[in-house]
Scaffold this motif. Structure first.
Motif, PDB file in Angstrom:
ATOM      1  N   ALA A 186      10.532   5.023 -13.820  1.00 28.84           N
ATOM      2  CA  ALA A 186      11.770   5.418 -13.146  1.00 28.84           C
ATOM      3  C   ALA A 186      11.535   6.563 -12.173  1.00 28.84           C
ATOM      4  CB  ALA A 186      12.833   5.790 -14.170  1.00 28.84           C
ATOM      5  N   ILE A 187      10.665   7.498 -12.549  1.00 33.77           N
ATOM      6  CA  ILE A 187      10.373   8.610 -11.650  1.00 33.77           C
ATOM      7  C   ILE A 187       9.718   8.106 -10.367  1.00 33.77           C
ATOM      8  CG2 ILE A 187       8.912  10.655 -11.362  1.00 33.77           C
ATOM      9  CD1 ILE A 187       9.564  11.424 -14.231  1.00 33.77           C
ATOM     10  N   LYS A 188       8.910   7.067 -10.455  1.00 30.42           N
ATOM     11  CA  LYS A 188       8.316   6.478  -9.251  1.00 30.42           C
ATOM     12  C   LYS A 188       9.410   6.024  -8.283  1.00 30.42           C
ATOM     13  CE  LYS A 188       4.104   4.833 -11.566  1.00 30.42           C
ATOM     14  NZ  LYS A 188       3.300   3.646 -11.922  1.00 30.42           N
ATOM     15  N   TYR A 189      10.466   5.453  -8.829  1.00 28.77           N
ATOM     16  CA  TYR A 189      11.571   5.008  -7.982  1.00 28.77           C
ATOM     17  C   TYR A 189      12.291   6.206  -7.353  1.00 28.77           C
ATOM     18  CZ  TYR A 189      11.120   0.131  -9.425  1.00 28.77           C
ATOM     19  OH  TYR A 189      10.655  -1.144  -9.621  1.00 28.77           O
ATOM     20  N   LEU A 190      12.447   7.290  -8.111  1.00 24.54           N
ATOM     21  CA  LEU A 190      13.062   8.491  -7.526  1.00 24.54           C
ATOM     22  C   LEU A 190      12.248   8.985  -6.340  1.00 24.54           C
ATOM     23  CD1 LEU A 190      14.140  10.707 -10.585  1.00 24.54           C
ATOM     24  CD2 LEU A 190      15.428   8.899  -9.427  1.00 24.54           C
ATOM     25  N   VAL A 191      10.921   8.972  -6.490  1.00 27.58           N
ATOM     26  CA  VAL A 191      10.050   9.426  -5.402  1.00 27.58           C
ATOM     27  C   VAL A 191      10.202   8.520  -4.190  1.00 27.58           C
ATOM     28  CG1 VAL A 191       7.643   9.752  -4.692  1.00 27.58           C
ATOM     29  CG2 VAL A 191       8.391  10.527  -6.956  1.00 27.58           C
ATOM     30  N   VAL A 192      10.235   7.209  -4.408  1.00 27.04           N
ATOM     31  CA  VAL A 192      10.376   6.259  -3.297  1.00 27.04           C
ATOM     32  C   VAL A 192      11.707   6.480  -2.571  1.00 27.04           C
ATOM     33  CG1 VAL A 192      10.655   3.809  -2.722  1.00 27.04           C
ATOM     34  CG2 VAL A 192       8.810   4.528  -4.242  1.00 27.04           C
ATOM     35  N   VAL A 193      12.771   6.709  -3.325  1.00 25.19           N
ATOM     36  CA  VAL A 193      14.067   6.978  -2.701  1.00 25.19           C
ATOM     37  C   VAL A 193      14.002   8.249  -1.865  1.00 25.19           C
ATOM     38  CG1 VAL A 193      16.490   7.556  -3.124  1.00 25.19           C
ATOM     39  CG2 VAL A 193      15.388   5.777  -4.476  1.00 25.19           C
ATOM     40  N   LEU A 240      15.180  -0.237   0.586  1.00 19.79           N
ATOM     41  CA  LEU A 240      15.520   1.122   1.014  1.00 19.79           C
ATOM     42  C   LEU A 240      15.269   1.305   2.507  1.00 19.79           C
ATOM     43  CD1 LEU A 240      14.083   3.062  -2.040  1.00 19.79           C
ATOM     44  CD2 LEU A 240      16.471   3.148  -1.283  1.00 19.79           C
ATOM     45  N   GLU A 241      14.215   0.697   3.026  1.00 20.42           N
ATOM     46  CA  GLU A 241      13.957   0.776   4.462  1.00 20.42           C
ATOM     47  C   GLU A 241      15.065   0.088   5.243  1.00 20.42           C
ATOM     48  OE1 GLU A 241       9.054   1.021   4.393  1.00 20.42           O
ATOM     49  OE2 GLU A 241      10.050  -0.907   4.743  1.00 20.42           O
ATOM     50  N   ALA A 242      15.580  -1.029   4.713  1.00 15.94           N
ATOM     51  CA  ALA A 242      16.699  -1.714   5.370  1.00 15.94           C
ATOM     52  C   ALA A 242      17.940  -0.826   5.377  1.00 15.94           C
ATOM     53  CB  ALA A 242      16.986  -3.034   4.660  1.00 15.94           C
ATOM     54  N   VAL A 243      18.199  -0.178   4.246  1.00 14.95           N
ATOM     55  CA  VAL A 243      19.338   0.733   4.137  1.00 14.95           C
ATOM     56  C   VAL A 243      19.177   1.918   5.091  1.00 14.95           C
ATOM     57  CG1 VAL A 243      20.312   2.445   2.556  1.00 14.95           C
ATOM     58  CG2 VAL A 243      20.057   0.074   1.822  1.00 14.95           C
ATOM     59  N   ARG A 244      17.967   2.442   5.168  1.00 13.42           N
ATOM     60  CA  ARG A 244      17.688   3.555   6.092  1.00 13.42           C
ATOM     61  C   ARG A 244      17.971   3.147   7.530  1.00 13.42           C
ATOM     62  NH1 ARG A 244      11.582   4.081   6.703  1.00 13.42           N
ATOM     63  NH2 ARG A 244      12.087   2.225   7.942  1.00 13.42           N
ATOM     64  N   ALA A 276       0.830  -1.204   0.000  1.00  8.77           N
ATOM     65  CA  ALA A 276       0.000   0.000   0.000  1.00  8.77           C
ATOM     66  C   ALA A 276       0.865   1.254   0.000  1.00  8.77           C
ATOM     67  CB  ALA A 276      -0.933  -0.004   1.213  1.00  8.77           C
ATOM     68  N   ARG A 277       1.936   1.238   0.791  1.00 13.16           N
ATOM     69  CA  ARG A 277       2.823   2.407   0.823  1.00 13.16           C
ATOM     70  C   ARG A 277       3.530   2.579  -0.515  1.00 13.16           C
ATOM     71  NH1 ARG A 277       5.328   6.315   3.264  1.00 13.16           N
ATOM     72  NH2 ARG A 277       7.599   6.556   3.233  1.00 13.16           N
ATOM     73  N   ALA A 278       3.978   1.496  -1.115  1.00 17.33           N
ATOM     74  CA  ALA A 278       4.629   1.593  -2.421  1.00 17.33           C
ATOM     75  C   ALA A 278       3.655   2.127  -3.465  1.00 17.33           C
ATOM     76  CB  ALA A 278       5.162   0.226  -2.848  1.00 17.33           C
ATOM     77  N   ALA A 279       2.407   1.669  -3.416  1.00 21.45           N
ATOM     78  CA  ALA A 279       1.405   2.142  -4.371  1.00 21.45           C
ATOM     79  C   ALA A 279       1.128   3.629  -4.173  1.00 21.45           C
ATOM     80  CB  ALA A 279       0.120   1.342  -4.221  1.00 21.45           C
ATOM     81  N   ASP A 280       1.074   4.058  -2.906  1.00 22.93           N
ATOM     82  CA  ASP A 280       0.833   5.468  -2.620  1.00 22.93           C
ATOM     83  C   ASP A 280       1.986   6.332  -3.122  1.00 22.93           C
ATOM     84  OD1 ASP A 280      -0.464   7.776  -1.154  1.00 22.93           O
ATOM     85  OD2 ASP A 280       1.418   7.660  -0.043  1.00 22.93           O
ATOM     86  N   LEU A 281       3.209   5.906  -2.833  1.00 21.78           N
ATOM     87  CA  LEU A 281       4.367   6.671  -3.285  1.00 21.78           C
ATOM     88  C   LEU A 281       4.442   6.707  -4.813  1.00 21.78           C
ATOM     89  CD1 LEU A 281       7.046   5.466  -0.713  1.00 21.78           C
ATOM     90  CD2 LEU A 281       6.018   7.738  -0.851  1.00 21.78           C
ATOM     91  N   GLY A 282       3.982   5.634  -5.438  1.00 23.32           N
ATOM     92  CA  GLY A 282       4.008   5.564  -6.898  1.00 23.32           C
ATOM     93  C   GLY A 282       3.043   6.512  -7.575  1.00 23.32           C
ATOM     94  N   THR A 295      10.730  -4.552  -8.418  1.00 24.62           N
ATOM     95  CA  THR A 295       9.378  -4.047  -8.200  1.00 24.62           C
ATOM     96  C   THR A 295       9.461  -2.914  -7.189  1.00 24.62           C
ATOM     97  OG1 THR A 295       8.810  -5.487  -6.333  1.00 24.62           O
ATOM     98  CG2 THR A 295       8.407  -6.358  -8.565  1.00 24.62           C
ATOM     99  N   LEU A 296       8.455  -2.058  -7.194  1.00 29.62           N
ATOM    100  CA  LEU A 296       8.468  -0.923  -6.277  1.00 29.62           C
ATOM    101  C   LEU A 296       8.399  -1.374  -4.816  1.00 29.62           C
ATOM    102  CD1 LEU A 296       8.811   1.982  -7.192  1.00 29.62           C
ATOM    103  CD2 LEU A 296       6.358   2.336  -6.856  1.00 29.62           C
ATOM    104  N   PRO A 297       7.526  -2.340  -4.452  1.00 28.44           N
ATOM    105  CA  PRO A 297       7.488  -2.767  -3.045  1.00 28.44           C
ATOM    106  C   PRO A 297       8.815  -3.359  -2.570  1.00 28.44           C
ATOM    107  CG  PRO A 297       5.476  -3.441  -4.149  1.00 28.44           C
ATOM    108  CD  PRO A 297       6.412  -2.947  -5.221  1.00 28.44           C
ATOM    109  N   VAL A 298       9.437  -4.191  -3.386  1.00 29.24           N
ATOM    110  CA  VAL A 298      10.713  -4.799  -2.990  1.00 29.24           C
ATOM    111  C   VAL A 298      11.788  -3.729  -2.839  1.00 29.24           C
ATOM    112  CG1 VAL A 298      12.629  -6.157  -3.929  1.00 29.24           C
ATOM    113  CG2 VAL A 298      10.350  -7.158  -3.789  1.00 29.24           C
TER     114      VAL A 298
END
Length: 324
Positions: free
Chosen positions: A271-278, A243-247, A32-38, A235-238
């Motif tokens: 790709a922009i979705k991934y930038l937002v997630v980062v 990224l949460e582990a890295v954080r 759900a969080r990945a979908a929202d960020l996307g 995938t965006l969720p993975v």
């Protein structure tokens, strides 16, 4: 988060205890969080920045059995001059090739071989029996050492997923440690080590979390989703989970670890979705070549197309994440 054990103090038992104690992943919440960020918007004024940032973060890749020196030289030319019609286009971060092609790539890059944070182009080599990871440790070490000796700046190694899924985490850990040591150059510096988890074969989010922490504990400089040879790839969720582990690793140790989603990211919009997630998970300071990469062979073509459209004023909002 519990205190992070020191690499030199780890044993098979303490590693297993640490990994088993990691909290389980709330799959519904993660997705759900990945979908929202996307679906987050970026400002219209940020489109140009986003496109150029994506280009700067690409590992331009050719990993086919039919690769030839000529194909690698063509790849290097594209990395150095992505768009011959617009020489303001930034260079990509790296070219990623098989180990036997490293010397070809290094030679083709010439004076532009170097640190992508300084505007040059690195050479990344896949190693350790890519993509299966199924060979002896001696072969994996030799594979790595050969690529580093040929001039590779980065090694993308694959973990032994069979051992991981069998619960033999210690073997996987020891192999990463050994490959990291094989990345050492004669002058004492190291090629950067990207650890490929092949998340499409790890089955569960809990396994992805465990594998991410295992790779960081073993000394990986990057954690990477996939070889691009197995579906699903990135995938965006993975990627969010990694990224949460890295954080959390950074919060506990003060050390920044990179993340590389690879495989299946083909459009600027994705790709922009991934930038937002980062940006939303670890911060925009991660959007630099030594901390985030896209592993891709075809993404660059779409990004260049959108860059051209933007420059000409013929872009469409459908090409991007929802815009303000």
């Amino acid at each position: 988060m519990r205190s992070i054990p020191v690499l030199s103090d780890l044993t098979a038992e303490s590693l297993a205890d640490f990994l088993r104690a990691l909290p389980g992943v709330d799959a519904v919440g993660l997705e759900a969080r990945a979908a929202d960020l996307g679906t987050r918007s970026i400002k219209t004024s940020s489109k140009s920045w986003a496109i150029d940032t994506i280009i700067k973060l690409i590992d331009l890749t050719t990993l086919e059995g039919a690769d030839t020196p000529g194909k690698v030289r063509t790849l290097v030319s594209k990395a150095l001059v992505p768009d011959a019609r617009d020489l303001t286009t930034p260079r990509v971060a790296a070219v990623c090739v098989y180990g036997d092609m490293v010397a070809i790539a290094v030679e083709a890059l010439g004076d532009m071989h170097g640190d992508p944070d300084q505007g040059k182009v690195s050479v990344a080599a896949v190693a350790t029996a890519f993509p299966s990871g199924r060979s002896s440790l001696a072969i994996k070490i030799a594979d790595t050492q050969e690529a580093v000796a040929a001039g590779a700046d980065e090694i993308d190694m694959v973990i032994d997923r069979g051992a991981f899924l069998a619960g033999d985490w210690w073997t996987v850990f020891q192999q990463i440690v050994a490959v990291k040591e094989a990345c050492r150059r004669a002058d004492g510096t190291h090629a950067h080590l990207k650890v490929i988890l092949e998340t499409g074969e790890l089955v569960t989010y809990d396994n992805v979390r465990k594998a991410s922490w295992l790779a960081m504990l073993a000394g990986g400089d990057f954690i990477k989703t996939s070889t691009g040879k197995v579906a699903p790839a990135a995938t965006l969720p993975v990627t969010l989970l990694m990224l949460e582990a890295v954080r959390d690793w950074y919060a506990a140790t003060g050390q920044r670890i990179g993340v590389k989603p690879a495989g299946g990211i083909k459009t600027t919009k994705d790709a922009i979705k991934y930038l937002v997630v980062v940006a939303e998970t670890v911060g925009e300071e991660w959007l630099v070549p030594h901390l985030f990469r896209f592993g891709a062979s075809s993404l660059l073509n779409d990004v260049l197309l959108q860059r051209q459209k933007l420059a000409s004023g013929h872009y469409s909002s459908a090409d991007y994440v929802t815009l303000d």
